[in-house]
Enzyme design. Structure first.
Site, PDB file in Angstrom:
ATOM      1  N   PHE A  96       0.680  -1.308   0.047  1.00 13.12           N
ATOM      2  CA  PHE A  96      -0.044   0.002  -0.064  1.00 13.12           C
ATOM      3  C   PHE A  96       0.815   1.095  -0.168  1.00 13.12           C
ATOM      4  CE2 PHE A  96       0.832  -0.680   4.558  1.00 13.12           C
ATOM      5  CZ  PHE A  96       0.817   0.686   5.080  1.00 13.12           C
ATOM      6  N   CYS A  97       0.126   2.257  -0.572  1.00 14.67           N
ATOM      7  CA  CYS A  97       0.822   3.774  -0.484  1.00 14.67           C
ATOM      8  C   CYS A  97      -0.065   4.634   0.464  1.00 14.67           C
ATOM      9  CB  CYS A  97       1.316   4.213  -1.735  1.00 14.67           C
ATOM     10  SG  CYS A  97      -0.329   4.455  -2.713  1.00 14.67           S
ATOM     11  N   PHE A  98      -0.034   6.018   0.017  1.00 19.58           N
ATOM     12  CA  PHE A  98      -0.933   6.534   0.985  1.00 19.58           C
ATOM     13  C   PHE A  98      -2.422   6.450   0.486  1.00 19.58           C
ATOM     14  CE2 PHE A  98      -2.966  10.876   1.911  1.00 19.58           C
ATOM     15  CZ  PHE A  98      -2.924  10.792   3.096  1.00 19.58           C
ATOM     16  N   TYR A 125      -3.239   3.737   2.741  1.00 20.63           N
ATOM     17  CA  TYR A 125      -2.956   3.925   4.321  1.00 20.63           C
ATOM     18  C   TYR A 125      -4.134   4.748   4.584  1.00 20.63           C
ATOM     19  CZ  TYR A 125      -1.638   6.397   8.488  1.00 20.63           C
ATOM     20  OH  TYR A 125      -1.571   6.835   9.803  1.00 20.63           O
TER      21      TYR A 125
END
Length: 367
Positions: A96-98, A125
């Site tokens: 995952f990223c933001f 996130y």
């Protein structure tokens, strides 16, 4: 490796501690992530900073172009190798990223170019965090709590962990909750603490069920702040009062804060440096409550502590610590606790020693 779909089953991720690869920059990870997450960034902090400036000044396309320039060649190869190691160790995980957008897709594509399909968390996130916070607030509002209370040194945390459905707030905060409560390892960030709390509450609700047992805490556990809504619920929830004789309380405090902390400092820092850092830990703890103790009482307790430390260093005896521990309990912590107990709104369900408390709770797991 068989291809798995991307997921938005956040509950499953948290309940089962599914490994998560956080591809955000280290500075983002340090501010807060999740208990099962490891940082394997697409960009380091400097690269992210430069791309962010480019995005603001020249737009998305130029920022993406700069990102590809910065993360290329050997740097790109090193990042991909780090991801492949994570995938090999955690084939059941997700990345995952933001927001689950460009960085996740790019990471996913570069891994795929190496012959590996690895799924991502939809929404990233931000969605995971929102799910945790919403779930936590709903549970605080509707959940049933029982609060284990008792004077300092009664061994509340030890007893708590023997109860049917405990959530260890001090463990989540990595702090014992008093001026002496810090550990040799640092506390989590506030966001990390909230995320840990959210996951622990989810597990208590979905995996154990029944009333959740919490240790009585003030608003701050070290530097970690409890949600105000949880504090409000705790203040009105039923109480279990743990009672111990003074000698037993002194023994518990000596074991936890003298023997245990010295062992932890020496394990981290070695024999000599560990002793010095342990000594500083005890003295700084008494110094932090100097104003609340008052000058005369503070000086008396500090002198007793210094004598105990000198005796321990000279011949290994721990007996000297009994003096300052008993005086601190009798003159400071006990009056403070007794006053706070009068402010509680919750009904007292049971009073007694560890066996009485644990037996009472276990006999009522279905109520």
């Amino acid at each position: 490796m068989a291809s798995r779909p991307d997921t938005d089953d956040y509950l499953n991720l948290f309940l089962n501690d599914v490994p998560l690869m956080d591809v955000r920059a280290p500075v983002e990870f340090a501010k807060g992530s999740f208990p099962s997450a490891e940082n394997a960034p697409l960009m380091n902090d400097e690269e992210r900073h430069r791309v962010g400036i480019c995005y603001k000044e020249k737009g998305q396309d130029k920022a993406i172009e700069l990102g590809h320039q910065l993360v290329s060649g050997d740097i790109k190869a090193q990042r991909i190798e780090a991801w492949k190691r994570f995938v090999a160790q955690h084939p059941e995980g997700y990345l995952f990223c933001f927001r689950g957008g460009l960085r996740s897709r790019l990471t996913q594509q570069w891994i795929r170019d190496s012959g590996i399909d690895y799924p991502l968390v939809k929404g990233g996130y931000k969605a995971l965090r929102r799910f945790l916070i919403d779930s936590l607030e709903a549970q605080i509002e509707s959940g049933q709590f029982r609060i284990l209370s008792g004077r300092t040194g009664t061994g509340k945390t030890r007893v708590l962990m023997q109860l049917p459905n405990p959530v260890d707030l001090e463990g989540l905060a990595n702090h014992r909750g008093s001026s002496f409560g810090r550990q040799v390892t640092p506390q989590p960030s506030q966001i990390d603490f909230e995320n840990r709390l959210g996951v622990a509450m989810l597990k208590a609700r979905h995996q154990a069920g029944g009333p959740i047992y919490l240790e009585d805490e003030s608003r701050l556990i070290g530097r970690c702040a409890l949600p105000e809504t949880l504090r409000a619920r705790m203040s009105e929830s039923p109480l279990l009062i743990l009672e111990q004789a003074m000698e037993e309380r002194i023994a518990i405090i000596r074991a936890d804060y003298v023997e245990g902390m010295l062992a932890s400092y020496r394990a981290r820092d070695g024999e000599d440096a560990g002793w010095l850092n342990f000594r500083d830990y005890l003295l700084s703890a008494i110094d932090r409550i100097r104003k609340r103790l008052g000058g005369e009482r503070y000086q008396k307790l500090r002198n007793l502590m210094l004598q105990a430390l000198d005796q321990q260093e000279a011949n290994g005896s721990l007996e000297g610590h009994h003096g300052w521990i008993e005086a601190l309990l009798t003159d400071y912590y006990d009056p403070m606790y007794d006053y706070q107990l009068t402010q509680k709104q919750g009904e007292i369900l049971v009073r007694g020693g560890p066996e009485v408390i644990t037996e009472w709770a276990r006999s009522r797991t279905s109520t």
